[in-house]
Scaffold this active site. Structure first.
Site, PDB file in Angstrom:
ATOM      1  N   TYR A  28       0.750  -1.260   0.071  1.00 35.50           N
ATOM      2  CA  TYR A  28       0.018   0.155  -0.016  1.00 35.50           C
ATOM      3  C   TYR A  28       0.938   1.195   0.064  1.00 35.50           C
ATOM      4  CZ  TYR A  28      -3.241   3.658   1.360  1.00 35.50           C
ATOM      5  OH  TYR A  28      -3.882   4.806   1.497  1.00 35.50           O
ATOM      6  N   SER A 110      -2.744  12.529   8.883  1.00 38.86           N
ATOM      7  CA  SER A 110      -3.906  12.185   7.829  1.00 38.86           C
ATOM      8  C   SER A 110      -5.276  12.071   8.225  1.00 38.86           C
ATOM      9  CB  SER A 110      -3.499  11.079   7.093  1.00 38.86           C
ATOM     10  OG  SER A 110      -4.596  10.781   6.115  1.00 38.86           O
ATOM     11  N   GLN A 131      -4.221  17.311   8.383  1.00 38.60           N
ATOM     12  CA  GLN A 131      -4.403  17.230   6.959  1.00 38.60           C
ATOM     13  C   GLN A 131      -6.061  17.008   6.689  1.00 38.60           C
ATOM     14  OE1 GLN A 131      -4.868  14.038   5.276  1.00 38.60           O
ATOM     15  NE2 GLN A 131      -5.742  14.938   3.384  1.00 38.60           N
ATOM     16  N   TYR A 133      -8.976  16.041   4.084  1.00 41.39           N
ATOM     17  CA  TYR A 133      -9.771  15.433   2.934  1.00 41.39           C
ATOM     18  C   TYR A 133     -11.137  15.960   2.989  1.00 41.39           C
ATOM     19  CZ  TYR A 133      -6.414  12.130   1.324  1.00 41.39           C
ATOM     20  OH  TYR A 133      -5.125  11.718   0.520  1.00 41.39           O
ATOM     21  N   THR A 159      -5.743  18.788   1.326  1.00 42.85           N
ATOM     22  CA  THR A 159      -5.376  18.000  -0.015  1.00 42.85           C
ATOM     23  C   THR A 159      -6.477  18.394  -1.163  1.00 42.85           C
ATOM     24  OG1 THR A 159      -4.307  16.651   1.386  1.00 42.85           O
ATOM     25  CG2 THR A 159      -4.697  16.014  -0.670  1.00 42.85           C
ATOM     26  N   LYS A 255      -2.395  21.416  -0.531  1.00 40.10           N
ATOM     27  CA  LYS A 255      -1.284  20.546  -0.924  1.00 40.10           C
ATOM     28  C   LYS A 255      -2.000  19.775  -2.146  1.00 40.10           C
ATOM     29  CE  LYS A 255       0.553  15.980   0.979  1.00 40.10           C
ATOM     30  NZ  LYS A 255      -0.258  14.814   0.143  1.00 40.10           N
ATOM     31  N   HIS A 279       1.080  13.722  -4.774  1.00 43.34           N
ATOM     32  CA  HIS A 279       0.738  12.630  -4.041  1.00 43.34           C
ATOM     33  C   HIS A 279       1.582  11.270  -4.028  1.00 43.34           C
ATOM     34  CE1 HIS A 279      -3.231  12.371  -1.696  1.00 43.34           C
ATOM     35  NE2 HIS A 279      -2.685  11.272  -1.458  1.00 43.34           N
TER      36      HIS A 279
END
Ligand SMILES: Cc1cc2nc3c(=O)[nH]c(=O)nc-3n(C[C@H](O)[C@H](O)[C@H](O)COP(=O)(O)O)c2cc1C
Length: 393
Positions: A28, A110, A131, A133, A159, A255, A279
């Site tokens: 991953y 994250s 971060q 999303y 992001t 980002k 990324h």
């Protein structure tokens, strides 16, 4: 198999992690989208840049400190947000945050981490960045921003390059999911790593803890990955930067920028810094490496904002090259994950030591005493083709 403190390079750390982490989680981390061309080029383009050696310079009293968003950091490296750090080793994000704090650099947690914002805040003392999303479930996002504020995160990393998920073939073939699905193949992969299993059994943190228990609807563990994948908001656009910044009330780092117009739009809409990032080659396969596009982005917005770079940094030499082309600082993703997989907190600490030493030695051999003075004069040549270079006839 070297002990962690004998590991000399990030590449060696990667090989050690490969031995210690179940295949689906190691892969991953060690994967890019489709052909993985951009993933490879991020690293190979750095090696096409040659440095300029200088001698007979007084090298005593060298400085590696820079600032990011006005705060002193020990070297121009920060930890990038990376999903499932807590699957490389138990409680991975807490361990990486502690290693970053010890090294005096920022750690970014994250949205898709295993340890939650609260887990990291309760188990560390240094402030960390969060971060974000942006997801369709806006109530969840409002609360997530508020949780980052409550944890006193000094900056938000927004992001922008994952409205749609890039396809990574390895994950599909490995049947990857977080939390792990117990298929015969995944159980077999995990059983090859008894130490990893024992550590995982010793923690309660096995799933996306920023999400579980914080979203409406009943989500059993199995439906969580599908819910998450369907939640990335395809409507995300520049106007979202403003309300996010307003809600957060602190600096926002945008980002995922690879294009000068995009960098300008980010700054025009309130970004306090931009990260030139693809990324780590996990989204648009075929996109240029970040070091290739860095100069045009610095040229466009470098006077108005801080420009950082990630994707492909594997050594202190790479950091110097990024700084020479105008980055104020850099982020590392996989090197941190490999450190976690190979040796937990100690592994990340070792990765940061390796990069720090390489950075110091390389800077010195380029005739620089202060990393803030690194610039184009430290570059000897560059074999990376420019944007829209004519095709060879
Ligand atoms: C396994 C993995 C998970 C990642 N998860 C996230 C994420 O949750 N959020 C994000 O903004 N970027 C994520 N990224 C991208 C990193 O933040 C960073 O841009 C990238 O890793 C930099 O490239 P490098 O791995 O070559 O250093 C992830 C990268 C990897 C390798």
């Amino acid at each position: 198999m070297p002990a962690i403190d004998k590991v000399l390079t990030v590449d060696e750390m990667m090989r050690l992690a490969r031995r210690r982490v179940p295949k689906m989680f190691f892969e991953y981390a060690d994967s890019g989208s489709y052909t993985e061309g951009t993933y490879r080029e991020n690293e190979s383009d750095f090696s096409k840049i040659k440095l300029n050696q200088k001698v007979a310079v007084n090298l005593e009293g060298r400085n590696l400190k820079v600032t990011m968003l006005g705060k002193d950091i020990a070297m121009p490296v920060a930890i990038a947000p990376a999903a499932t750090g807590g699957m490389q080793t138990a409680d991975g994000e807490i361990k990486a945050a502690r290693a970053a704090a010890k090294a005096g650099i920022p750690f970014t947690l994250s949205t898709m981490s295993v340890c939650s914002i609260e887990d990291v805040a309760e188990n560390t003392t240094a402030p960390f960045w969060f971060q974000l999303y942006v997801m369709r479930d806006r109530d969840f996002i409002y609360r997530l921003i508020d949780r980052a504020k409550a944890a006193r995160c000094p900056a938000l990393v927004l992001t922008m390059d994952l409205q749609i998920l890039g396809q990574r073939h390895k994950d599909i073939r490995n049947g990857l999911s977080t939390p792990p699905k117990f298929t015969p193949y995944s159980v077999w992969q995990m059983m090859q790593h008894p130490l990893w299993c024992m550590r995982m059994l010793g923690t309660k943190r096995h799933t996306f803890r920023n999400i579980v228990g914080h979203v409406s609807g009943d989500h059993d563990l199995a439906s969580l990955s599908a819910w998450t994948a369907s939640q990335f908001d395809p409507t995300l656009n520049w106007s979202d930067v403003r309300w996010i910044k307003e809600r957060f009330g602190g600096p926002v780092i945008v980002k995922g920028v690879l294009d000068a117009d995009d960098a300008q739009a980010a700054v025009d809409n309130g970004a306090d810094a931009v990260v030139v990032s693809n990324h780590g080659g996990r989204q648009l396969d075929g996109a240029p490496s970040t070091i290739r596009v860095l100069p045009e982005i610095v040229d466009r917005v470098g006077k108005r904002t801080e420009v950082y770079l990630d994707s492909g940094i594997r050594s202190g030499q790479d950091v110097i090259k990024a700084l020479a082309y105008g980055a104020k600082s850099t982020f590392i993703g996989r090197p941190m994950l490999y450190g976690l997989g190979a040796g937990g907190e100690e592994g990340v600490t070792r990765v940061l030591e390796i990069i720090r030493r390489e950075l110091d030695t390389t800077m010195a051999l380029c005739g620089e005493r202060d990393v803030r003075n690194v610039g184009l004069h430290n570059i000897y040549s560059n074999d990376i083709p420019a944007r829209n270079a004519p095709m060879v006839q």
